[in-house]
Design an enzyme around this catalytic site. Sequence first.
Site, mmCIF file in Angstrom:
data_model
loop_
_atom_site.group_PDB
_atom_site.id
_atom_site.type_symbol
_atom_site.label_atom_id
_atom_site.label_comp_id
_atom_site.label_asym_id
_atom_site.label_seq_id
_atom_site.Cartn_x
_atom_site.Cartn_y
_atom_site.Cartn_z
ATOM 1 N N ARG A 34 0.848 -1.297 0.138
ATOM 2 C CA ARG A 34 0.057 0.031 0.149
ATOM 3 C C ARG A 34 0.846 1.209 -0.046
ATOM 4 O O ARG A 34 2.020 1.356 0.657
ATOM 5 C CB ARG A 34 -0.749 -0.078 1.165
ATOM 6 N N HIS A 35 0.403 2.175 -0.669
ATOM 7 C CA HIS A 35 1.235 3.592 -0.562
ATOM 8 C C HIS A 35 1.242 4.057 0.853
ATOM 9 O O HIS A 35 0.686 3.548 1.892
ATOM 10 C CB HIS A 35 0.325 4.448 -1.524
ATOM 11 N N ARG A 38 -0.788 9.882 3.571
ATOM 12 C CA ARG A 38 -1.341 10.766 2.583
ATOM 13 C C ARG A 38 -2.342 11.777 3.319
ATOM 14 O O ARG A 38 -2.787 11.480 4.435
ATOM 15 C CB ARG A 38 -2.013 9.819 1.539
ATOM 16 N N ARG A 104 -0.210 9.068 -5.372
ATOM 17 C CA ARG A 104 0.399 8.607 -4.144
ATOM 18 C C ARG A 104 1.228 7.127 -4.502
ATOM 19 O O ARG A 104 1.944 6.904 -3.767
ATOM 20 C CB ARG A 104 -0.686 8.615 -2.920
ATOM 21 N N HIS A 276 -2.984 -0.033 -3.433
ATOM 22 C CA HIS A 276 -3.826 0.534 -2.417
ATOM 23 C C HIS A 276 -4.024 -0.443 -1.318
ATOM 24 O O HIS A 276 -3.791 -1.602 -1.387
ATOM 25 C CB HIS A 276 -5.025 1.104 -3.199
ATOM 26 N N ASP A 277 -4.767 0.041 -0.216
ATOM 27 C CA ASP A 277 -5.225 -0.854 0.842
ATOM 28 C C ASP A 277 -6.294 -1.923 0.257
ATOM 29 O O ASP A 277 -6.159 -2.977 0.654
ATOM 30 C CB ASP A 277 -5.945 -0.239 1.711
#
Length: 406
Positions: A34-35, A38, A104, A276-277
């Site tokens: 995941r990024h 943010r 992101r 991403h999540d």
Amino acid sequence: MTHLLALLFALVAAQQVVSGEDLGTIIFSSVLYRHGDRAPATDYPNDPYNDVAQYWPRGYGQLSEIGEEQHYRLGSYLRQRYSDLLPLTYNYNDTYIRSTDVDRTLVSARCNLEGLYPPTERTLSQPSIKFQAIPIHTETSSNDDLLLSTSSCAKYTTILSYLEESYEYQCVMNETAQIQEEVAAFAGYSSFTSYIYDILFIEELYNMTLPDWVWPYYPNPLKNLYLLQQFITSAGTTELQRLSAGPMLKEIIENMQAKVNATLSPDRSLYVYSAHDSNVVNTLQALKVFNGILVPYASAVIIELRELNSSNYVTVSYKNSTETEPYLLQLPGCDSLCPLDQFVELTKEVIPDDLDTECAEEVTAGTEYLFQVPAAAILPEWEHCFQKPKSDNGLFHFLSFQTSSK
């Protein structure tokens, strides 16, 4: 709609494994993360912190300096973990990086690579360049069939809509209807969205004082509503997992098989997916190892091909903090050191043959789907909505729902 039938399933729990056994030598790895930290993706109408220039100067949804540091540290960890696998100098034939086409995730990949491939004397061909220049591959969101495969998948949307009509899901929505109405009114929404949890979470994370109205609803029940609506349902059935996480898992498995068969070209050692999540949750659900806890920033699922005594095995690990070592997980039906052939067999049901063909298939009325809900996602006040039996290990509720013509 025909509502749910009780199903009894005995299943060995997917669990964290503490292992002192010899896990062999890593010969290939796929890392999905995941990024990092943010800014909120947006504000809410009555948000006291909706001055983006003041509070989120990089813009909504953008990676923060904290997020940059998180991914630099994760990249540094991967450098240490794969010191025997990857040369210090980047080469096209060693590593491949794929990201969603989102700022992101792209910036997270860049910062991660700064840690994975720190500058060396050999790479500093120009005095002003202090980094190794490494390509990050991406596709536009509408064309990303690997990491955003559900964005234009009609079958996925249809099955998800039936799941959201299931007795259990609607029971929770009815149970929380007044809460949703009150939160929407306080927040200034015309209709409730559970995304407000994410906004409040980030604002609290940044030491912003939340409005007094928030506290009867935050963190719970908003947190578990967010978890149920945005994550649990998105890959809550084998079919949804097949259409969401399946394409990436298919690529990972094909790469591992090619590595073993000496047909991987280029013969790389590491594939990295910056996402991403939702990607992390969908993958963990597809592997039957999701614990029902929201995914922290810079968390990583690490799927490694190993060699031990001339045989090939797969390990799955979950690194949910830059401060701790990854947790070695055990897939139901296999040991933590899972033979490659057995791993392929266990995941076969979530691997699509052809994504475009499957997404175009119509959903047949009367089809029954198994819906798996982690017990951690169910608040005590929702228990009456989930009276179907849990698995023997008590970690999951197993339910079924049927489709009907709308």
